[in-house]
Design a protein around this motif. Structure first.
Motif, PDB file in Angstrom:
ATOM      1  N   ALA A 169       2.299   1.532  -3.556  1.00  0.00           N
ATOM      2  CA  ALA A 169       1.279   2.058  -4.390  1.00  0.00           C
ATOM      3  C   ALA A 169       1.162   3.616  -4.172  1.00  0.00           C
ATOM      4  O   ALA A 169       1.021   4.460  -5.231  1.00  0.00           O
ATOM      5  CB  ALA A 169       0.032   1.336  -4.124  1.00  0.00           C
ATOM      6  N   ARG A 170       1.011   4.094  -2.988  1.00  0.00           N
ATOM      7  CA  ARG A 170       0.833   5.524  -2.585  1.00  0.00           C
ATOM      8  C   ARG A 170       2.178   6.259  -3.188  1.00  0.00           C
ATOM      9  O   ARG A 170       1.990   7.371  -3.726  1.00  0.00           O
ATOM     10  CB  ARG A 170       0.777   5.659  -1.106  1.00  0.00           C
ATOM     11  CG  ARG A 170       0.769   7.003  -0.764  1.00  0.00           C
ATOM     12  CD  ARG A 170      -0.679   7.794  -1.318  1.00  0.00           C
ATOM     13  NE  ARG A 170      -0.909   9.092  -0.762  1.00  0.00           N
ATOM     14  CZ  ARG A 170      -1.524   9.526   0.311  1.00  0.00           C
ATOM     15  NH1 ARG A 170      -2.027   8.614   1.092  1.00  0.00           N
ATOM     16  NH2 ARG A 170      -1.580  10.908   0.433  1.00  0.00           N
ATOM     17  N   THR A 172      -3.895   1.446  -5.668  1.00  0.00           N
ATOM     18  CA  THR A 172      -3.543   0.532  -4.536  1.00  0.00           C
ATOM     19  C   THR A 172      -4.326  -1.024  -4.791  1.00  0.00           C
ATOM     20  O   THR A 172      -3.506  -2.194  -4.530  1.00  0.00           O
ATOM     21  CB  THR A 172      -4.078   1.004  -3.419  1.00  0.00           C
ATOM     22  OG1 THR A 172      -3.859   2.264  -3.101  1.00  0.00           O
ATOM     23  CG2 THR A 172      -4.114   0.040  -2.127  1.00  0.00           C
ATOM     24  N   CYS A 192       0.893  -1.134  -0.193  1.00  0.00           N
ATOM     25  CA  CYS A 192       0.032   0.068  -0.037  1.00  0.00           C
ATOM     26  C   CYS A 192       0.756   1.414   0.035  1.00  0.00           C
ATOM     27  O   CYS A 192       0.532   2.290  -0.617  1.00  0.00           O
ATOM     28  CB  CYS A 192      -0.809   0.119   1.234  1.00  0.00           C
ATOM     29  SG  CYS A 192      -2.159  -1.260   1.005  1.00  0.00           S
ATOM     30  N   TRP A 246      -7.172   4.584  -4.989  1.00  0.00           N
ATOM     31  CA  TRP A 246      -7.982   3.431  -4.490  1.00  0.00           C
ATOM     32  C   TRP A 246      -7.691   2.421  -5.539  1.00  0.00           C
ATOM     33  O   TRP A 246      -7.553   1.249  -5.333  1.00  0.00           O
ATOM     34  CB  TRP A 246      -9.319   3.440  -4.238  1.00  0.00           C
ATOM     35  CG  TRP A 246      -9.757   4.372  -3.061  1.00  0.00           C
ATOM     36  CD1 TRP A 246     -10.282   5.544  -3.087  1.00  0.00           C
ATOM     37  CD2 TRP A 246      -9.372   4.106  -1.526  1.00  0.00           C
ATOM     38  NE1 TRP A 246     -10.401   6.023  -1.934  1.00  0.00           N
ATOM     39  CE2 TRP A 246      -9.915   5.122  -0.821  1.00  0.00           C
ATOM     40  CE3 TRP A 246      -9.033   3.041  -1.083  1.00  0.00           C
ATOM     41  CZ2 TRP A 246      -9.932   5.174   0.574  1.00  0.00           C
ATOM     42  CZ3 TRP A 246      -8.854   2.996   0.391  1.00  0.00           C
ATOM     43  CH2 TRP A 246      -9.333   3.961   1.138  1.00  0.00           C
TER      44      TRP A 246
END
Length: 309
Positions: free
Chosen positions: A95-96, A111, A92, A108
């Motif tokens: 992904a951010r 992620t 996560c 979203w």
């Protein structure tokens, strides 16, 4: 532009399905079920089939999910849940970071894509590592079991001896099988659970050999020696196939990585073109087309590599 993109996706998926259907190898479960259907003995009430193949390989969808989860925790080792949670948190965060630095899209969706891709890659890594460990340990276990049977040990004690002597996942499975058989659990249930934890073709054939020997008797030593020789030949063929396809696999990985490397380089050396691809609707169509083409191409190459004989 949209219809052309859709045509490319549909055409690529159709081509992939065609290639896999034409080149895929005969699945072990299909082979065993077909063998059982064609060669099933005409049993009476007093003479039953030695092996119920479906009881060994047949599993419901929920059972597959359950055993997949158990195998995943076992592969992660100690503190499996903690490792799994840390992995998901790191994915996560990654992904951010990529979304803020490159994609600048819906956090979203980005992620979710990262979670799916990284989870799949992680599970594949663990499965390949487990399979490699099995291929290295199982021949040793067969040799030890052959020696134990030759010295006069019973089948149950030979299985327990292998589990107590060796180390690793294969040894633990042999130990569990020996303990369960000594406690009086039905051999069919013991072998079915073992096949779910070690879902490999050679282990299936090994379990079928044990089951048939317990039901009908026979020279177990010679059969195990032949099975060990067969495993050696299969490993030699796999290594030869890997050597022959090494150049093609390396080329495919390089070609697949070039577009993503180009996008990262463009982010720093040509920000205006990068913003056009990431922000403009027309540029995003090119980006989606690139992702779809890469995905379809990798799937086709992966299918061709797996079906290589």
């Amino acid at each position: 532009m949209m219809w052309f993109f859709g045509f490319q996706v549909v055409f690529g998926m159709a081509l992939l399905i065609y290639v896999l259907r034409q080149r895929r190898r005969l699945d072990l479960n299909d082979y065993l079920q077909e063998y059982t259907r064609v060669h099933r003995p005409k049993a009476t009430h007093s003479i039953q089939q030695a092996i119920d193949v479906r009881s060994l390989i047949g599993q419901s969808f929920t059972s597959r999910i359950y055993y997949f989860w158990l195998n995943l925790l076992d592969q992660l080792g100690a503190f499996a849940l903690v490792k799994l949670i840390l992995f998901l948190v790191l994915v996560c965060m990654l992904a951010r970071f990529f979304n803020d630095s490159f994609f600048q899209g819906n956090i979203w969706i980005v992620t979710l894509i990262f979670l799916l891709v990284c989870t799949f890659l992680g599970s594949q890594f663990l499965r390949n590592r487990r399979e490699k460990e099995f291929e290295e340990s199982f021949p040793v276990a067969l040799n030890m079991m052959t020696s134990a049977v030759s010295s006069g040990e019973s089948l149950t004690h030979a299985i327990s001896y292998v589990g107590a002597t060796l180390e690793g996942r294969v040894a633990r499975e042999f130990s569990n099988m020996g303990k369960r058989l000594q406690l009086g659990e039905a051999p069919e249930d013991v072998f079915r659970k073992a096949c779910a934890r070690l879902p490999y073709p050679m282990f299936f054939f090994f379990v079928m050999t044990l089951r048939a020997n317990m039901e009908r008797g026979g020279q177990l030593k010679d059969i195990i020696q032949r099975l060990n020789k067969l495993m050696f030949n299969i490993r030699a063929i796999e290594k030869k196939k890997s050597a022959l396809t090494a150049e093609a696999r390396t080329s495919a990985k390089i070609v697949a990585a070039i577009p993503f490397i180009f996008i990262i380089v463009m982010r720093f050396f040509s920000p205006e073109n990068y913003d056009f691809i990431m922000s403009d609707s027309r540029g995003r169509m090119l980006l989606y087309y690139m992702f779809a083409s890469e995905f379809i191409g990798i799937l086709i190459i992966w299918g061709l590599m797996r079906s290589a004989r």
